[in-house]
Design a protein around this motif. Structure first.
Motif, PDB file in Angstrom:
ATOM      1  N   PHE A  76       0.737  -1.102  -0.054  1.00  0.00           N
ATOM      2  CA  PHE A  76       0.070   0.042  -0.123  1.00  0.00           C
ATOM      3  C   PHE A  76       0.958   1.205   0.051  1.00  0.00           C
ATOM      4  O   PHE A  76       2.004   1.223   0.332  1.00  0.00           O
ATOM      5  CB  PHE A  76      -0.913  -0.112   1.242  1.00  0.00           C
TER       6      PHE A  76
ATOM      7  N   GLU B  22      12.786   8.793  -3.339  1.00  0.00           N
ATOM      8  CA  GLU B  22      12.254   9.596  -2.467  1.00  0.00           C
ATOM      9  C   GLU B  22      11.261   8.945  -1.556  1.00  0.00           C
ATOM     10  O   GLU B  22      10.422   8.111  -2.070  1.00  0.00           O
ATOM     11  CB  GLU B  22      11.493  10.739  -3.701  1.00  0.00           C
TER      12      GLU B  22
ATOM     13  N   TYR C  23       3.400  11.591   2.645  1.00  0.00           N
ATOM     14  CA  TYR C  23       2.105  11.497   1.863  1.00  0.00           C
ATOM     15  C   TYR C  23       2.071  10.344   0.804  1.00  0.00           C
ATOM     16  O   TYR C  23       2.930   9.744   0.253  1.00  0.00           O
ATOM     17  CB  TYR C  23       1.927  13.106   0.894  1.00  0.00           C
TER      18      TYR C  23
ATOM     19  N   THR D 247       4.058   9.042  -3.209  1.00  0.00           N
ATOM     20  CA  THR D 247       5.294   9.451  -3.374  1.00  0.00           C
ATOM     21  C   THR D 247       6.130   9.036  -4.757  1.00  0.00           C
ATOM     22  O   THR D 247       6.644   9.769  -5.470  1.00  0.00           O
ATOM     23  CB  THR D 247       6.180   9.462  -2.278  1.00  0.00           C
TER      24      THR D 247
ATOM     25  N   GLY E  98       2.668   2.399  -4.447  1.00  0.00           N
ATOM     26  CA  GLY E  98       1.860   1.822  -3.831  1.00  0.00           C
ATOM     27  C   GLY E  98       0.778   1.466  -4.592  1.00  0.00           C
ATOM     28  O   GLY E  98       0.253   2.018  -5.456  1.00  0.00           O
TER      29      GLY E  98
ATOM     30  N   LYS F  95       7.631  -0.597  10.211  1.00  0.00           N
ATOM     31  CA  LYS F  95       7.253   0.535  11.381  1.00  0.00           C
ATOM     32  C   LYS F  95       7.181  -0.262  12.939  1.00  0.00           C
ATOM     33  O   LYS F  95       6.051   0.151  13.414  1.00  0.00           O
ATOM     34  CB  LYS F  95       6.028   1.400  11.048  1.00  0.00           C
TER      35      LYS F  95
ATOM     36  N   SER G  34      12.104  -2.371  11.307  1.00  0.00           N
ATOM     37  CA  SER G  34      11.824  -0.710  11.381  1.00  0.00           C
ATOM     38  C   SER G  34      13.094  -0.336  10.658  1.00  0.00           C
ATOM     39  O   SER G  34      13.975  -0.488  10.950  1.00  0.00           O
ATOM     40  CB  SER G  34      11.801  -0.326  12.636  1.00  0.00           C
TER      41      SER G  34
HETATM   42  N1  LIG Z   1       7.758   5.124  12.276  1.00  0.00           N
HETATM   43  C1  LIG Z   1       8.289   4.740  10.944  1.00  0.00           C
HETATM   44  N2  LIG Z   1       8.027   5.241   9.996  1.00  0.00           N
HETATM   45  C2  LIG Z   1       8.824   5.032   8.834  1.00  0.00           C
HETATM   46  C3  LIG Z   1       9.355   3.583   8.821  1.00  0.00           C
HETATM   47  N3  LIG Z   1       9.924   3.547   7.693  1.00  0.00           N
HETATM   48  C4  LIG Z   1       9.415   4.789   6.798  1.00  0.00           C
HETATM   49  N4  LIG Z   1       8.695   5.444   7.590  1.00  0.00           N
HETATM   50  C5  LIG Z   1       8.019   6.686   7.031  1.00  0.00           C
HETATM   51  O1  LIG Z   1       6.925   6.152   6.333  1.00  0.00           O
HETATM   52  C6  LIG Z   1       6.466   7.467   5.511  1.00  0.00           C
HETATM   53  C7  LIG Z   1       6.342   6.603   3.905  1.00  0.00           C
HETATM   54  O2  LIG Z   1       7.568   6.102   3.644  1.00  0.00           O
HETATM   55  P1  LIG Z   1       7.919   5.987   2.156  1.00  0.00           P
HETATM   56  O3  LIG Z   1       9.178   5.231   1.976  1.00  0.00           O
HETATM   57  O4  LIG Z   1       7.675   7.092   1.214  1.00  0.00           O
HETATM   58  O5  LIG Z   1       6.745   4.980   1.643  1.00  0.00           O
HETATM   59  P2  LIG Z   1       6.335   4.105   0.358  1.00  0.00           P
HETATM   60  O6  LIG Z   1       5.670   2.875   0.602  1.00  0.00           O
HETATM   61  O7  LIG Z   1       7.408   4.340  -0.308  1.00  0.00           O
HETATM   62  O8  LIG Z   1       5.169   5.067  -0.082  1.00  0.00           O
HETATM   63  P3  LIG Z   1       4.624   5.449  -1.627  1.00  0.00           P
HETATM   64  O9  LIG Z   1       5.931   5.567  -2.665  1.00  0.00           O
HETATM   65  O10 LIG Z   1       3.717   6.707  -1.505  1.00  0.00           O
HETATM   66  O11 LIG Z   1       3.671   4.319  -1.881  1.00  0.00           O
HETATM   67  C8  LIG Z   1       7.762   8.271   5.411  1.00  0.00           C
HETATM   68  O12 LIG Z   1       7.268   9.124   6.093  1.00  0.00           O
HETATM   69  C9  LIG Z   1       8.766   7.435   6.142  1.00  0.00           C
HETATM   70  O13 LIG Z   1       9.652   8.312   6.967  1.00  0.00           O
HETATM   71  C10 LIG Z   1       9.704   2.875   9.932  1.00  0.00           C
HETATM   72  O14 LIG Z   1      10.250   1.991  10.124  1.00  0.00           O
HETATM   73  N5  LIG Z   1       9.034   3.499  11.234  1.00  0.00           N
END
Ligand SMILES: Nc1nc2c(ncn2[C@@H]2O[C@H](COP(=O)(O)OP(=O)(O)OP(=O)(O)O)[C@@H](O)[C@H]2O)c(=O)[nH]1
Ligand SMILES: [K+]
Ligand SMILES: [Mg+2]
Length: 399
Positions: free
Chosen positions: A70, A88, A92, A95, A118, A247, A269
């Motif tokens: 997702f 990046e 939001y 991204t 996502g 996370k 994490s």
């Molecule tokens: N608390 C926490 N936040 C995290 C962790 N890993 C990533 N994040 C946060 O989650 C948010 C989304 O991270 P992305 O890496 O952009 O997620 P993505 O799955 O690539 O998102 P899209 O490209 O939008 O699908 C960011 O604000 C990150 O800093 C983690 O282990 N713990």
């Protein structure tokens, strides 16, 4: 009416239909209808080359791993951490808008990791860039399904359903059903054990739906209608999937513990750099790569540069190994000497059909070429590794 509307209509009819012995045949038929429509949906539109605006990323390295999940579960953050390639990341959703490749260096192999946009419910029907994302997942060797440990556990089911809708089967093996279309002779239906989900009549009905009137079918397990449809469709892809719960820094220890115990799951994490080594080890295991080190005659093997084979991609026999080195090599090979876990004794003289295992060492003995240490089976074993440990790899082998 479009294909998606037709699927929706049948799904609605299935939801309305009570499940019992009397409706069993009808429901089976509806399932087959949906499967046929889904296959149609995957076919490229007439007149197009099929590519369209997919994510064209060239395959690289010894294997390919796709990050599916997702929005905002941390896929890009994970790619950056594991490969050093920046993708990046932001708080939001959506991204990432395209496919971003990175390389993981692990166990002297290179693995291509792909960050992707996502996906959401409805992806398989073309919501967002779902179809393109799933096409990349299909082109991979394994999938890492990235999940947000703090979000609903239903996400895992939703994504699994989306991937199943396009013919991906995660962590399953192909159904044990023998199926062969014939030109004549009608349908021959057999099973090696009592069947509790499918009977002859249902089987005929499904085949009828596919306009198959001559075929041989043998159930070797107590399979379901869905299994039968998968076998008839014949276009399913069976893939390993590791569920990566990211996370875990924001949930309680009890929840972490529960998630970690689920099958095929790793909890991590990215923020706290927790358990990433475990994730890599797990990914490596699931890929089933086989590293084979070549030992030139009279020399030490080069332990930094394995030939990498895979049972899923091309096979792991001595012949596959030779073909990897050079297409014309096989015809010159007299036999090979093998050290390592696939050998019963060291070195074992093996033919082309011998199956190699991870970390084996192989010396090729060509026709009209004498093996190291002269002829005969009782050559010295001291010049070759008995079992190749990481420690031994770093120190030069005694000759
Ligand atoms: N608390 C926490 N936040 C995290 C962790 N890993 C990533 N994040 C946060 O989650 C948010 C989304 O991270 P992305 O890496 O952009 O997620 P993505 O799955 O690539 O998102 P899209 O490209 O939008 O699908 C960011 O604000 C990150 O800093 C983690 O282990 N713990
Ligand atoms: K994001
Ligand atoms: Mg992203």
């Amino acid at each position: 009416m479009g294909i998606i509307e037709k699927i929706k209509e049948i799904e609605a009819e299935m939801a309305r239909t009570q499940k019992n012995k009397a409706t069993e045949y009808h429901l089976g038929q509806l399932k087959a209808k949906i499967a046929k429509l889904r296959t149609q949906l995957l076919e490229p539109p007439k007149g197009s080359s099929g590519g369209g605006e997919g994510f064209e990323v060239t395959k690289f390295g010894h294997g390919r791993v796709a990050l599916i999940g997702f929005p905002s579960v941390g896929k890009s953050t994970l790619l950056t951490m594991l490969t050093g390639t920046h993708s990046e990341a932001a708080s939001y959703e959506f991204t990432t808008l395209t496919c971003i490749p990175g390389i993981i260096h692990y166990n002297d192999t290179k693995i291509q990791l792909l960050d992707l946009p996502g996906i959401i419910e409805g992806a398989s029907e073309g919501k967002g860039r779902g179809r393109q994302v799933i096409a990349v997942a299909k082109s991979s060797d394994i999938v890492l399904m990235v999940l947000d440990a703090s979000k609903s556990e239903g996400h895992r089911q939703i994504l699994t359903r989306e991937l199943e809708a396009v013919g991906l089967r995660l962590n399953k093996r192909p159904p044990q059903i023998y199926f062969k279309k014939k030109k004549t002779g009608g349908i021959s239906f057999n099973s090696t054990l009592p069947l509790t989900h499918v009977d002859e009549k249902l089987c005929y009905q499904i085949l009828h739906e596919y306009k198959i009137h001559n075929a041989e079918i043998l159930f070797r397990e107590d399979a379901t209608v869905d299994d039968l449809i998968d076998v008839i469709e014949g276009n399913r892809k069976y893939m390993k999937c590791v569920y990566v719960y990211n996370k875990i820094d924001v949930i309680g220890i009890d929840d972490v513990d529960r998630l970690a115990r689920q099958p095929n799951s790793v909890v991590i994490s990215c923020n706290l750099k927790l358990n990433l080594d475990r994730l890599l080890a797990r990914m490596w295991d699931e890929m089933g790569l086989v590293r084979v080190y070549t030992k030139p005659q009279g020399q030490q093997p080069d332990f930094s540069d394995p030939v990498v084979l895979s049972a899923d991609r091309g096979g792991c026999t001595v012949e596959d190994f030779c073909n990897h080195i050079h297409r014309s090599l096989v015809k010159d090979v007299k036999y090979v000497l093998v050290w390592g876990s696939s050998a019963r004794h060291y070195p074992q003289h093996c033919g082309l059909s011998h199956n190699l295992r991870d970390e084996d060492v192989v010396q090729i003995v060509k026709k009209k070429e004498k093996e190291e240490g002269g002829r005969g089976r009782f050559k010295s074993h001291s010049n070759a590794p008995a079992r190749i440990s990481d420690r031994e790899k770093k120190a030069p082998l005694k000759t």
